[in-house]
Design a protein around this motif. Structure first.
Motif, mmCIF file in Angstrom:
data_model
loop_
_atom_site.group_PDB
_atom_site.id
_atom_site.type_symbol
_atom_site.label_atom_id
_atom_site.label_comp_id
_atom_site.label_asym_id
_atom_site.label_seq_id
_atom_site.Cartn_x
_atom_site.Cartn_y
_atom_site.Cartn_z
ATOM 1 N N UNK A 72 25.988 41.695 16.931
ATOM 2 C CA UNK A 72 25.965 40.331 17.465
ATOM 3 C C UNK A 72 27.359 39.900 17.907
ATOM 4 N N UNK A 73 28.351 40.137 17.061
ATOM 5 C CA UNK A 73 29.726 39.715 17.364
ATOM 6 C C UNK A 73 30.276 40.482 18.563
ATOM 7 N N UNK A 74 30.077 41.781 18.611
ATOM 8 C CA UNK A 74 30.591 42.588 19.726
ATOM 9 C C UNK A 74 29.885 42.211 21.038
ATOM 10 N N UNK A 75 28.594 41.925 20.966
ATOM 11 C CA UNK A 75 27.876 41.489 22.163
ATOM 12 C C UNK A 75 28.467 40.183 22.694
ATOM 13 N N UNK A 127 31.742 40.985 24.284
ATOM 14 C CA UNK A 127 31.555 41.606 25.591
ATOM 15 C C UNK A 127 31.365 40.534 26.665
ATOM 16 N N UNK A 128 30.524 39.545 26.378
ATOM 17 C CA UNK A 128 30.296 38.495 27.367
ATOM 18 C C UNK A 128 31.489 37.561 27.502
ATOM 19 N N UNK A 163 34.558 38.695 27.341
ATOM 20 C CA UNK A 163 35.413 39.506 28.218
ATOM 21 C C UNK A 163 34.931 39.445 29.662
ATOM 22 N N UNK A 164 33.625 39.456 29.851
ATOM 23 C CA UNK A 164 33.060 39.324 31.195
ATOM 24 C C UNK A 164 33.479 37.995 31.818
ATOM 25 N N UNK A 165 33.445 36.938 31.010
ATOM 26 C CA UNK A 165 33.893 35.632 31.482
ATOM 27 C C UNK A 165 35.371 35.631 31.841
ATOM 28 N N UNK A 166 36.158 36.340 31.064
ATOM 29 C CA UNK A 166 37.589 36.459 31.358
ATOM 30 C C UNK A 166 37.780 37.107 32.727
ATOM 31 N N UNK A 167 37.027 38.155 33.001
ATOM 32 C CA UNK A 167 37.132 38.836 34.295
ATOM 33 C C UNK A 167 36.620 37.958 35.435
ATOM 34 N N UNK A 168 35.560 37.204 35.186
ATOM 35 C CA UNK A 168 34.949 36.387 36.240
ATOM 36 C C UNK A 168 35.707 35.096 36.500
ATOM 37 N N UNK A 169 36.258 34.488 35.437
ATOM 38 C CA UNK A 169 36.811 33.134 35.579
ATOM 39 C C UNK A 169 38.297 33.027 35.307
ATOM 40 N N UNK A 170 38.920 34.082 34.819
ATOM 41 C CA UNK A 170 40.339 34.028 34.498
ATOM 42 C C UNK A 170 40.567 33.968 33.000
ATOM 43 N N UNK A 171 41.820 34.038 32.645
ATOM 44 C CA UNK A 171 42.208 34.124 31.242
ATOM 45 C C UNK A 171 42.181 32.754 30.568
ATOM 46 N N UNK A 216 36.077 42.221 19.560
ATOM 47 C CA UNK A 216 35.978 43.586 20.096
ATOM 48 C C UNK A 216 36.763 44.627 19.309
ATOM 49 N N UNK A 217 37.663 44.178 18.439
ATOM 50 C CA UNK A 217 38.453 45.118 17.625
ATOM 51 C C UNK A 217 38.208 44.873 16.127
ATOM 52 N N UNK A 218 38.384 43.645 15.695
ATOM 53 C CA UNK A 218 38.272 43.336 14.264
ATOM 54 C C UNK A 218 36.891 43.609 13.686
ATOM 55 N N UNK A 219 35.850 43.121 14.339
ATOM 56 C CA UNK A 219 34.490 43.320 13.818
ATOM 57 C C UNK A 219 34.109 44.802 13.750
ATOM 58 N N UNK A 220 34.385 45.595 14.798
ATOM 59 C CA UNK A 220 34.075 47.033 14.680
ATOM 60 C C UNK A 220 34.880 47.731 13.589
#
Length: 134
Positions: free
Chosen positions: A78-81, A84-85, A87-95, A108-112
């Motif tokens: 759940x957390x990684x999903x 992921x989204x 990160x997708x928002x970061x790519x689509x809308x900026x940082x 994306x790092x801590x939970x895994x």
């Protein structure tokens, strides 16, 4: 000792999720300085409630964490999903600001890493039980 450290790390991860979820649920989009749309605020509060629930799910795994593979696996998915989204928002809308970027690292790092650590403890547990029986 390693199990205890994992329990502490899991408690801290849960605290982050519960705290952020509680603040978001109580303050809505105002916590981001946005007086925006009522529909956006409603959705934000709902997702904040889910975040709080994720934290509680982490906490519920603490007492016998070595036997909580299914729970930790599901919460990690759940957390990684969500990450992921994000990160997708970061790519689509900026940082976004630093807090959202820090959340992305946790997602994306801590939970895994927490998941992998739990798996390690679970694999060590049968050996520890065998030693105690002798």
């Amino acid at each position: 000792m390693e199990k205890r450290l994992l329990q502490i790390a899991t408690a801290l991860g849960g605290l982050i999720a519960v705290s952020a979820g509680m603040v978001g649920g109580l303050h809505g989009t105002l916590m981001l300085g946005d007086w925006g749309d009522v529909n956006l605020d409603s959705h934000f509060r709902y997702l904040s409630g889910l975040l709080l629930g994720i934290g509680v799910a982490y906490w519920s795994a603490i007492p016998d964490i070595e036997r909580q593979e299914a729970r930790i696996s599901l919460v990690t998915l759940i957390v990684v999903t969500g990450g992921f989204f994000r990160a997708l928002g970061l790519l689509a809308s900026g940082s976004p600001d630093w807090t959202m970027r820090a959340a992305l690292v946790v997602e994306l790092v801590g939970a895994p890493l927490l998941y992998l650590w739990q798996r390690r403890i679970a694999q060590l547990q049968p050996m520890d039980a065998a030693v105690l029986e002798r």
